[in-house]
Design a protein around this motif. Structure first.
Motif, PDB file in Angstrom:
ATOM      1  N   SER A 366      45.690   2.021  50.886  1.00  0.00           N
ATOM      2  CA  SER A 366      44.749   1.548  51.897  1.00  0.00           C
ATOM      3  C   SER A 366      44.362   0.099  51.645  1.00  0.00           C
ATOM      4  CB  SER A 366      43.486   2.413  51.899  1.00  0.00           C
ATOM      5  OG  SER A 366      43.800   3.754  52.174  1.00  0.00           O
ATOM      6  N   ALA A 367      44.118  -0.625  52.705  1.00  0.00           N
ATOM      7  CA  ALA A 367      43.704  -2.023  52.609  1.00  0.00           C
ATOM      8  C   ALA A 367      42.404  -2.125  51.815  1.00  0.00           C
ATOM      9  CB  ALA A 367      43.522  -2.606  54.005  1.00  0.00           C
ATOM     10  N   GLY A 368      42.301  -3.161  51.004  1.00  0.00           N
ATOM     11  CA  GLY A 368      41.079  -3.396  50.240  1.00  0.00           C
ATOM     12  C   GLY A 368      41.127  -2.883  48.830  1.00  0.00           C
ATOM     13  N   ILE A 369      42.094  -2.041  48.498  1.00  0.00           N
ATOM     14  CA  ILE A 369      42.226  -1.567  47.119  1.00  0.00           C
ATOM     15  C   ILE A 369      42.791  -2.712  46.276  1.00  0.00           C
ATOM     16  CG2 ILE A 369      43.392   0.051  45.591  1.00  0.00           C
ATOM     17  CD1 ILE A 369      43.310   2.108  47.780  1.00  0.00           C
ATOM     18  N   GLU A 370      42.070  -3.107  45.250  1.00  0.00           N
ATOM     19  CA  GLU A 370      42.431  -4.293  44.477  1.00  0.00           C
ATOM     20  C   GLU A 370      43.383  -3.991  43.328  1.00  0.00           C
ATOM     21  OE1 GLU A 370      38.802  -6.056  43.209  1.00  0.00           O
ATOM     22  OE2 GLU A 370      38.090  -6.449  45.230  1.00  0.00           O
ATOM     23  N   THR A 371      43.189  -2.854  42.665  1.00  0.00           N
ATOM     24  CA  THR A 371      44.058  -2.462  41.558  1.00  0.00           C
ATOM     25  C   THR A 371      44.374  -0.978  41.689  1.00  0.00           C
ATOM     26  OG1 THR A 371      42.191  -1.964  40.092  1.00  0.00           O
ATOM     27  CG2 THR A 371      43.115  -4.196  39.981  1.00  0.00           C
ATOM     28  N   ALA A 372      45.510  -0.591  41.153  1.00  0.00           N
ATOM     29  CA  ALA A 372      45.916   0.813  41.175  1.00  0.00           C
ATOM     30  C   ALA A 372      46.622   1.134  39.871  1.00  0.00           C
ATOM     31  CB  ALA A 372      46.828   1.099  42.370  1.00  0.00           C
ATOM     32  N   GLY A 373      46.566   2.396  39.497  1.00  0.00           N
ATOM     33  CA  GLY A 373      47.220   2.849  38.277  1.00  0.00           C
ATOM     34  C   GLY A 373      48.195   3.964  38.567  1.00  0.00           C
ATOM     35  N   ILE A 374      49.046   4.252  37.595  1.00  0.00           N
ATOM     36  CA  ILE A 374      50.002   5.349  37.704  1.00  0.00           C
ATOM     37  C   ILE A 374      49.652   6.380  36.636  1.00  0.00           C
ATOM     38  CG2 ILE A 374      52.410   6.033  37.470  1.00  0.00           C
ATOM     39  CD1 ILE A 374      53.182   3.287  38.549  1.00  0.00           C
ATOM     40  N   VAL A 375      49.206   7.542  37.068  1.00  0.00           N
ATOM     41  CA  VAL A 375      48.837   8.633  36.170  1.00  0.00           C
ATOM     42  C   VAL A 375      50.076   9.402  35.743  1.00  0.00           C
ATOM     43  CG1 VAL A 375      47.506  10.778  35.976  1.00  0.00           C
ATOM     44  CG2 VAL A 375      46.540   8.817  37.191  1.00  0.00           C
ATOM     45  N   SER A 376      51.000   9.586  36.663  1.00  0.00           N
ATOM     46  CA  SER A 376      52.227  10.344  36.407  1.00  0.00           C
ATOM     47  C   SER A 376      53.327   9.764  37.288  1.00  0.00           C
ATOM     48  CB  SER A 376      51.999  11.824  36.727  1.00  0.00           C
ATOM     49  OG  SER A 376      53.221  12.544  36.799  1.00  0.00           O
TER      50      SER A 376
END
Length: 576
Positions: A366-376
């Motif tokens: 989604s727009a506006g998400i600045e950082t993301a991680g990978i759990v699996s």
């Protein structure tokens, strides 16, 4: 691009507090000084402060984070959160997991004669498990052992219950004492060797007596380390030189592969990208998936062959300014790809062909998400703090399970603040969340138990097909705090942080019944207990295998005074 300096040193806490701040650089949560030194007797009842932010996933090496981009994400319109998880005694959650999962305890039919013998022989023939550090082992074939009987706690994994679960200290390895803080990310445990990064080197120790087996020197400071292992090989990133008055923080440009059994640095490499000119690209994190080593950072990502260091792909930026900022490894290879600049950016989660780096499918966040991680990576589960709604400095409010077509399969909300999983700015630095049995396991946030002098928590789970919380629940016990480390077949290996007057425990939790089997119980004498509780799963690296437990730091520093308590780069326990 130069690498920003590491965070400043935390205040001293002696044995009673974690010494390593959670790395992650700009935008990463800053930990508190840590819990107070254990009291001489039971403290007066009081409301305890919130727990400090945590994958350490304890398991990944620290990087220095990514600068946060301006802009406030919009509210997220996904389904609401599950009802808050109450204190002990509250009604069990009503959301049901898949058939046969959760606390569904069925009466087992007793099968005798040849049928029973056949089952025992099949199970005794050897089981595979994938540990939290990516290593795979087989169970020893031979006579029946704990775990062979599927109706008993501890079934489904290859970790045996020691004949005596009461452990003793194996070795306390003194920390080096640099003039300034030095990062030492990375811990790996094989059948014969415990490998720990150290100041400008990587060292292998014998798991029988803790003696040094080998040492691999490095030209500069470690910047990051993969928690995944293939064929007893793993990857690290490091600086090309030690600091000098002119260059205090050399960039993290070197990637290398270490043979954990042989004690050799098999190869080193670097890469140049479209935006780096003649200078090598800097990296903040590295991972391993199968025969591929992939390193990512703000200038893009690159990959090499694990076996010989042959370049597989180099950093590149397309016409939309897209670049790979970080990878997730293990069973598959995935990436978080950032497109655009500043507040006008979009993140994509992609599954990659590990040989070419070509996307196999892509999911737009989604727009506006600045950082993301990978759990699996298998299944692909992406974490994000949507709308800045994460509670308790956890860094994650929502999880997105992506199917093999790149479509959203299900959404899990953690924004209620009742769950303990945590993520940081690096792509592969989510902690306290593990995947197995078609579920995501994570601890509840600590809460007051029946005992007035301490808090407790539980291990819970979500169904990855429905996104709903299951009825699974394993209690940490009064004044203990449970933290999942890795899967062992269908079982969960977890560590229990102890109260002030007990030693910690390692338990195996049956994935079907949620019954707990104690694998290790550490000494409760004051000195040993203080050393053990100076570590915390949120900040440090925990490795358990075959009756051996290693707790390790991710940074070392000079003592504040000559009278300071001694510090250890790692502490280890053994059960027989």
């Amino acid at each position: 691009m130069s690498t920003p300096p590491p965070p400043s040193q935390p205040p001293s806490g002696g044995f009673g507090a974690p010494q390593d701040p959670p790395p992650g650089g700009f935008g990463a949560p800053t930990p508190p000084a840590g819990p107070p030194a254990p009291p001489a007797g039971p403290p007066a009842p009081a409301q305890q402060p919130a727990a400090p932010p945590a994958y350490g996933y304890p398991q990944t090496g620290p990087g220095y984070g990514y600068p946060q981009q301006p802009g406030t994400p919009p509210p997220f319109g996904a389904p609401g959160t599950p009802p808050p998880y109450g204190a002990p005694g509250a009604p069990a959650p009503t959301a049901q997991g898949p058939a046969g999962g959760g606390n569904d305890k069925r009466t087992q039919l007793m099968i005798v004669g040849a049928a029973l013998l056949a089952i025992v022989l099949i199970v005794g023939g050897g089981l595979w498990y994938a540990s939290g550090d990516g290593k795979k082992d087989t169970a020893d074939s031979g006579p029946a052992k704990p775990g062979d009987d599927k109706s008993q706690p501890g079934a489904g994994g290859s970790e045996k219950v020691p004949s005596n679960v009461k452990s003793k200290v194996l070795v306390n390895q003194p920390s080096p004492t640099p003039d300034e803080m030095v990062q030492v990310p990375g811990s790996w445990l094989t059948d014969s060797t415990y490998v720990k990064s150290d100041m400008y080197k990587i060292v292998g120790y014998n798991v029988v007596d803790g003696g040094k087996k080998w040492e691999v020197p490095l030209p500069g400071e470690l910047c990051g380390a993969s928690r995944h292992v293939t064929d007893n090989k793993t990857a690290v990133i490091f600086r090309p030189t030690k600091p000098t008055p002119e260059v205090k923080y050399p960039a993290c440009t070197e990637v290398g592969v270490v043979d954990l059994n042989a004690g050799k640095l098999l190869w080193t490499g670097q890469a140049k990208g479209a935006t780096s000119g003649d200078k090598p690209v800097s990296y903040y994190e590295v991972t391993v998936s199968g025969q591929t080593v992939a390193a990512g950072g703000p200038s893009g990502g690159a990959a090499w062959s694990l076996a010989d260091g042959k370049s597989l792909w180099l950093p590149k930026v397309d016409g939309e300014g897209c670049r790979d900022v970080g990878y997730g490894g293990g069973e598959a290879l995935a990436v978080i790809r950032r497109c655009g600049q500043s507040s006008n950016q979009t993140l994509y989660a992609q599954a990659l062909d590990p040989n070419t780096g070509a996307p196999q499918y892509s999911y737009k966040l989604s727009a506006g998400i600045e950082t993301a991680g990978i759990v699996s990576t298998k299944p692909l589960i992406v974490s994000a703090d949507v709308g800045k709604t994460a509670k308790n400095a956890s860094g994650v409010s929502d999880l997105f399970v992506i199917d093999n077509a790149g479509q959203l399969k299900t959404h899990i909300s953690l924004s209620s603040g009742t769950f303990g999983g945590e993520c940081h700015t690096e792509v592969e630095r989510c902690s306290g969340m593990i995947v197995g049995n078609g579920k995501l396991y994570l601890p509840s946030y600590e809460h007051q138990g029946k005992d007035a002098y301490g808090k407790t928590n539980e291990l819970l789970s979500f169904d990855l097909e429905t996104g709903k919380q299951t009825t699974d629940r394993a209690d940490a016990g009064e004044r203990y705090k449970l933290y999942p480390l890795r899967m062992d077949g269908s079982n969960v290996i977890a560590y229990k942080e102890p109260p002030y007057d007990k030693g910690g425990q390692v338990v195996s939790i049956d994935g079907k019944t949620m019954k707990e089997t104690v694998l290790m119980e550490n000494p409760s004498d004051k000195t040993t207990q203080r050393i053990e509780t100076a570590y915390s799963p949120e900040y440090h690296e925990y490795r358990y295998h075959n009756g051996k437990l290693f707790l390790a730091r991710t940074s070392v520093k000079k003592p504040y005074s000559a009278t300071s308590d001694p510090e250890f780069i790692f502490t280890s326990f053994t059960a027989s």
